[in-house]
Scaffold this active site. Structure first.
Site, PDB file in Angstrom:
ATOM      1  N   CYS A 166       0.825  -1.197   0.000  1.00 29.93           N
ATOM      2  CA  CYS A 166       0.000   0.000   0.000  1.00 29.93           C
ATOM      3  C   CYS A 166       0.870   1.262   0.000  1.00 29.93           C
ATOM      4  O   CYS A 166       2.066   1.207   0.260  1.00 29.93           O
ATOM      5  CB  CYS A 166      -0.927   0.002   1.215  1.00 29.93           C
ATOM      6  SG  CYS A 166      -2.459   0.920   0.942  1.00 29.93           S
ATOM      7  N   ASP A 205      -6.330  -4.008  10.899  1.00 29.89           N
ATOM      8  CA  ASP A 205      -5.225  -3.079  11.134  1.00 29.89           C
ATOM      9  C   ASP A 205      -5.207  -2.725  12.613  1.00 29.89           C
ATOM     10  O   ASP A 205      -6.100  -3.106  13.374  1.00 29.89           O
ATOM     11  CB  ASP A 205      -5.412  -1.832  10.265  1.00 29.89           C
ATOM     12  CG  ASP A 205      -4.123  -1.047  10.064  1.00 29.89           C
ATOM     13  OD1 ASP A 205      -3.110  -1.384  10.700  1.00 29.89           O
ATOM     14  OD2 ASP A 205      -4.143  -0.088   9.275  1.00 29.89           O
TER      15      ASP A 205
END
Length: 208
Positions: free
Chosen positions: A6, A123
């Site tokens: 990412c 996360d």
């Protein structure tokens, strides 16, 4: 186990990661992120990607029509919702959804069941931040029936990806800050070392 890198902001990094073995590349369209990339720049980058590299657009509490428009223009394979988006909101999107959940000490995993048909990304919770903390949460709290269907994020690096693979066995890991020189710029050496480890894990040759 697949891999998602990412925070891609430039063509050089995109090609480096794709050619090193990244299955997904994530482009962050949240203006407050240190890894934000303009949709026009991202459109130019994705044209260069090799066939088979999956493209993910990352959004935080954005209007659905904006997400749908960017996803169509860039031909995104997934959109990732990293804000406070509801299950009903997720169902208004025209592209398959990855929903990020920020896991803290009191996180209720049953909330994931409400997001039917999405891929959960786990996360680390941090007050006032929508991901990108580079910190690890307690993997022991992840219910066993969820583990193989998640994308595991939060402080994934070459130092703990072997443990992630062997202890959790997620469908994918999400990496960003551990591969960077600074936010938004990847370090070629770190990328190569990380994907060398990923390839060893896939081939069953990684050392304990």
């Amino acid at each position: 186990m697949k891999s998602k890198v990412c925070g891609i902001t430039n063509a050089e990094d995109a090609l480096l990661c794709a050619e090193s073995g990244a299955d997904f590349l994530g482009f962050i369209f949240y203006a407050k992120s240190k890894r934000y990339v303009d949709a026009e720049i991202a459109a130019d980058i994705v044209k260069l990607l090799p066939a088979g590299t999956l493209k993910v657009g990352v959004f935080v509490n954005a209007p659905a029509d904006k997400i749908n428009a960017i996803a169509e223009k860039l031909k995104l394979d997934y959109v990732q919702l990293s804000g406070d988006e509801s299950p009903d909101y997720a169902r208004t999107l025209n592209t398959p959804v990855i929903k990020a959940f920020r896991v803290g000490e009191s996180f209720d995993y049953s909330v994931i069941e409400k997001y039917y048909g999405v891929i959960p990304l786990l996360d680390t919770f941090a007050e006032g931040a929508y991901g990108g903390t580079g910190k690890v949460f307690s993997w022991d709290t992840i219910p066993s029936d969820l583990r193989t269907g998640i994308i595991l994020s939060g402080g994934i690096s070459v130092d703990n990806v072997t443990a992630a693979y062997r202890q959790i066995g997620p469908m994918a890991v999400d990496i960003s800050s551990s591969l960077e020189l600074f936010p938004g710029k990847k370090d070629a050496d770190k990328v190569k070392v990380f994907f060398s480890r990923i390839n060893e894990l896939r081939q069953g040759t990684a050392q304990p």
